[in-house]
Design a protein around this motif. Sequence first.
Motif, PDB file in Angstrom:
ATOM      1  N   HIS A  56       9.830  83.251  55.585  1.00 38.59           N
ATOM      2  CA  HIS A  56      11.290  83.373  55.544  1.00 38.59           C
ATOM      3  C   HIS A  56      11.859  83.834  56.885  1.00 38.59           C
ATOM      4  O   HIS A  56      13.013  83.550  57.192  1.00 38.59           O
ATOM      5  N   ASP A  60      14.974  82.203  58.652  1.00 34.12           N
ATOM      6  CA  ASP A  60      16.164  82.986  59.001  1.00 34.12           C
ATOM      7  C   ASP A  60      16.537  82.806  60.476  1.00 34.12           C
ATOM      8  O   ASP A  60      17.724  82.718  60.814  1.00 34.12           O
TER       9      ASP A  60
ATOM     10  N   GLU B  73      23.569  89.462  57.001  1.00 33.44           N
ATOM     11  CA  GLU B  73      24.303  88.256  56.620  1.00 33.44           C
ATOM     12  C   GLU B  73      23.661  87.698  55.352  1.00 33.44           C
ATOM     13  O   GLU B  73      22.433  87.711  55.188  1.00 33.44           O
ATOM     14  N   GLU B  75      23.041  84.851  54.209  1.00 34.57           N
ATOM     15  CA  GLU B  75      22.149  83.691  54.242  1.00 34.57           C
ATOM     16  C   GLU B  75      20.693  84.071  54.504  1.00 34.57           C
ATOM     17  O   GLU B  75      19.793  83.239  54.331  1.00 34.57           O
ATOM     18  N   TYR B  76      20.427  85.288  54.980  1.00 35.83           N
ATOM     19  CA  TYR B  76      19.056  85.667  55.305  1.00 35.83           C
ATOM     20  C   TYR B  76      18.208  85.769  54.040  1.00 35.83           C
ATOM     21  O   TYR B  76      18.648  86.342  53.024  1.00 35.83           O
ATOM     22  N   LEU B  77      16.967  85.240  54.124  1.00 41.38           N
ATOM     23  CA  LEU B  77      16.059  85.210  52.981  1.00 41.38           C
ATOM     24  C   LEU B  77      15.018  86.334  53.006  1.00 41.38           C
ATOM     25  O   LEU B  77      14.533  86.767  51.968  1.00 41.38           O
ATOM     26  N   HIS B  78      14.633  86.767  54.222  1.00 40.22           N
ATOM     27  CA  HIS B  78      13.579  87.765  54.399  1.00 40.22           C
ATOM     28  C   HIS B  78      14.001  89.087  53.745  1.00 40.22           C
ATOM     29  O   HIS B  78      15.107  89.578  53.961  1.00 40.22           O
ATOM     30  N   GLY B  79      13.101  89.680  52.963  1.00 42.57           N
ATOM     31  CA  GLY B  79      13.467  90.805  52.135  1.00 42.57           C
ATOM     32  C   GLY B  79      13.598  92.146  52.835  1.00 42.57           C
ATOM     33  O   GLY B  79      14.065  93.106  52.241  1.00 42.57           O
ATOM     34  N   GLU B  80      13.174  92.227  54.113  1.00 41.08           N
ATOM     35  CA  GLU B  80      13.189  93.553  54.756  1.00 41.08           C
ATOM     36  C   GLU B  80      14.524  93.904  55.405  1.00 41.08           C
ATOM     37  O   GLU B  80      14.636  94.955  56.047  1.00 41.08           O
ATOM     38  N   SER B  83      16.184  90.615  59.501  1.00 39.81           N
ATOM     39  CA  SER B  83      16.113  89.286  60.103  1.00 39.81           C
ATOM     40  C   SER B  83      16.891  89.233  61.416  1.00 39.81           C
ATOM     41  O   SER B  83      16.472  88.569  62.367  1.00 39.81           O
TER      42      SER B  83
END
Lengths: 135, 135, 135
Positions: A56, A60, B73, B75-80, B83
């Motif tokens: 991801h 991103d 934002e 749209e970011y997918l990364h869970g931490e 991003s």
Amino acid sequence: MLFTFRISTDRSLSFTDISSKVKKYIRESGCRNGIAIIFTPHTTAGITINENADPHVQDDIAWKFRDLIPPDESEYLHGERNSHSHVMSTLTGASVTLIIKDGNPLLGVWQGIYFCEFDGPRMRTIHIKIMKDVE
Amino acid sequence: MLFTFRISTDRSLSFTDISSKVKKYIRESGCRNGIAIIFTPHTTAGITINENADPHVQDDIAWKFRDLIPPDESEYLHGERNSHSHVMSTLTGASVTLIIKDGNPLLGVWQGIYFCEFDGPRMRTIHIKIMKDVE
Amino acid sequence: MLFTFRISTDRSLSFTDISSKVKKYIRESGCRNGIAIIFTPHTTAGITINENADPHVQDDIAWKFRDLIPPDESEYLHGERNSHSHVMSTLTGASVTLIIKDGNPLLGVWQGIYFCEFDGPRMRTIHIKIMKDVE
């Protein structure tokens, strides 16, 4: 020592992990300590180092690059409709420099080496130049 | 020759002047002419060269980075939730290369070397690799 | 081996092709295989590699840089009104590293080497450091 290899990309904007290829060539070189330059000879591509665990993160970065630098803005003059790809190439850079220690690139545990495709899909070339320590 | 040192950062986004540390290690190496690679093994950080006089310049770069690449934002997918820090890392780069001349880095009078923290505060690592001229 | 030359720029933001100068110094050095570091000692400038054919590509990169990082944003604190130039310098980087093969830089057919002026017009300095292979 100089090595060259090719990869094919399958999207207009993508990040391909080339870490294992780079490590393989560094091992093949026999270099124990020195530096390696990973260089791509394209002007709509780049090389970067970033997170190698959660894919991801690459998604991103791709989203944010497109968000900041969308294709087809009306102010662009270049006729090939890939001016945004050239901008991304200058922001990322055509190369990264790695430190070689004890036969391996000295990378952080989360660091991978990525080929950045900004105008794909295409066949692309990557050079690896290895410079050994004098001592 | 390879040196490693650590620094601690105290904000989420900051620039730490590491010029005097880098100069100290170059002197310790005894290298008179060559190059030095300053490399950070983190994926939410970077190394850059910029103005060493007015600290407002670092504040302004930090403001503009946050303005272009704000955190969180949707749209970011990364869970931490970092991003944006990874994007900044790719834009800045994990290393700079310095020319060594007569035992010192060949820098402009206004140039300082900065560690870029994009996801602090944290303890961070910096490597300095020195390559001597063959002649 | 170290070479230094100067160029003058004629606009506030411009890209000057220095490829032929760089090739000349690499030839003069007699280096057949190694690397070259092209480094500028300024904090409102940079070095990049990009397309050498259609000059519109440089115009488009200049337009997009100004679009993303306009001058005179009211949040800037630095009094010289060139904070945007410092941001551009960190995004582009102060140097590029080239691979030297058989006496020439190993560049793609469309790659040229550019001095990036972000706060001109000015006289500017460029260093070229050449590191030969050990073998």
